[in-house]
Write an enzyme that holds these catalytic residues in place. Structure first.
Site, PDB file in Angstrom:
ATOM      1  N   ASP A 116       0.831  -1.214   0.000  1.00  0.00           N
ATOM      2  CA  ASP A 116       0.000   0.000   0.000  1.00  0.00           C
ATOM      3  C   ASP A 116       0.859   1.256   0.000  1.00  0.00           C
ATOM      4  O   ASP A 116       0.570   2.227  -0.708  1.00  0.00           O
ATOM      5  CB  ASP A 116      -0.966  -0.009   1.180  1.00  0.00           C
TER       6      ASP A 116
ATOM      7  N   THR B 266      -6.940   1.160   8.291  1.00  0.00           N
ATOM      8  CA  THR B 266      -7.011   0.461   9.569  1.00  0.00           C
ATOM      9  C   THR B 266      -5.941   0.989  10.509  1.00  0.00           C
ATOM     10  O   THR B 266      -6.170   1.184  11.705  1.00  0.00           O
ATOM     11  CB  THR B 266      -6.830  -1.055   9.347  1.00  0.00           C
TER      12      THR B 266
END
Length: 252
Positions: A112, A135
Site C-alpha cells: 500500500d 485500519t
C-alpha cells in the site's frame, strides 16, 4: 494501447478492512466494487466478485494487486488467474526495484505504501508527506529526489474504535461521524469527537513534527478510507481518495 484501444486494467487493493476492485479504462475509473476482507473459508468469496467483473463485458488487458493481507494474497492471485486466464502483477519491493527505499530492510515496505508513493510521484510536487488513514494511520515521506525516506505507523480509527468496544464494553458502539463540536454533552458524541478530532490533531501534529525533523516544507496529501470523514477539517492537506489506485496504475 491494443489495436488503437486504451488498455483496460483491473486494480485490486486488499486492505485489512476491505478489498477494493477498480477497472480503469485508460485513466478513468469505469467500475468499482468492494468486499469486506475475509481471511478464512475463502472458497468462492472473492471468486464471485471477480467473476461478476468478467460478466460485465469489460475486456481486461491486465491486472495489478496491492495486498497487505498475506493470508489472502495467493488466493486472490489464483482467482484472478483462473477468471482472466492471464498472469498479473503483485506489488512488492522486488517489482519496484528502481524505487529508492531508505529502510533498513526495503522488503518491509508494504504494498500500500509503495502504491501511494508512486501515486504521489506521478501527481504531485515533491517533497511530499502522505497521511494514509486506513485500519492503521500511516504517514510516509517522499523526498524531492523520489526517495521513500521512512514514516510513522499508529493505530487507526477502526483500531481505536474496536479497542474501546472490547476494553470498555459498557460504552455504546459508535459510528465514525464527526460531531459539529469538540466538547459534547452525551456519551456517543463525546466518543465520536475523541475518535475523529483526536485523529485530526494527531495527523496535523505529527506531520508538522515530521517537517521540523526533516528540515523542509512538503506537499501534504491525505488519503485512505477514514480520511473522508475529516478531510474538510485539514484544509492544509490535498485530499486524494484515489491516490493508491492511481499509484498502482502508474506502476502497471
Amino acid at each position: 494501447m491494443l489495436n488503437g484501444r486504451a488498455d483496460m486494467i483491473l486494480i485490486v487493493d486488499a486492505g485489512n478492512t476491505d478489498v477494493n476492485f477498480f477497472v480503469y479504462d485508460d485513466k478513468k475509473i469505469v467500475y468499482q466494487d468492494r468486499l469486506m476482507t475475509k481471511r478464512d473459508d475463502l472458497s468462492d468469496y472473492y471468486y464471485s466478485l471477480v467473476h461478476k467483473i468478467s460478466l460485465c463485458g469489460f475486456r481486461i488487458d491486465g491486472y495489478i494487486i496491492s495486498s497487505v493481507v498475506p493470508l489472502i494474497t495467493d488466493h486472490l492471485v489464483d482467482t484472478l488467474r483462473s477468471v482472466f486466464k492471464m498472469d498479473g502483477l503483485v506489488v512488492n519491493s522486488v517489482l519496484v526495484s528502481d524505487l529508492k527505499i531508505e529502510l533498513d530492510n526495503r522488503d518491509e515496505l508494504g504494498a500500500d505504501l509503495i502504491a501511494t508513493t508512486y501515486g504521489v510521484m506521478a501527481k504531485y510536487e515533491l517533497p511530499a508527506i502522505v497521511a494514509d488513514l486506513g485500519t492503521a494511520t500511516k504517514i510516509s515521506i517522499i523526498s524531492k529526489d523520489k526517495v521513500f525516506q521512512g514514516g510513522i505507523i499508529v493505530p487507526g480509527v477502526s483500531i481505536a474504535k474496536k479497542a474501546m468496544e472490547l476494553m470498555i464494553p459498557h460504552l455504546p458502539v459508535i459510528e465514525p461521524i464527526l460531531p459539529d463540536r469538540l466538547i459534547n454533552r452525551d456519551t456517543i458524541k463525546s466518543m465520536q469527537a475523541g475518535l475523529l478530532y483526536g485523529t485530526i490533531h494527531q495527523v496535523r501534529s505529527l506531520v508538522l513534527a515530521v517537517e521540523e525533523e526533516m528540515g523542509f516544507k512538503a506537499t501534504k496529501i491525505l488519503t485512505g478510507g477514514y480520511s473522508r470523514f475529516i478531510n474538510h477539517k485539514l484544509p492544509e492537506f490535498i485530499y486524494d481518495e484515489t491516490l493508491l489506485n492511481d499509484g498502482l496504475l502508474a506502476i502497471y
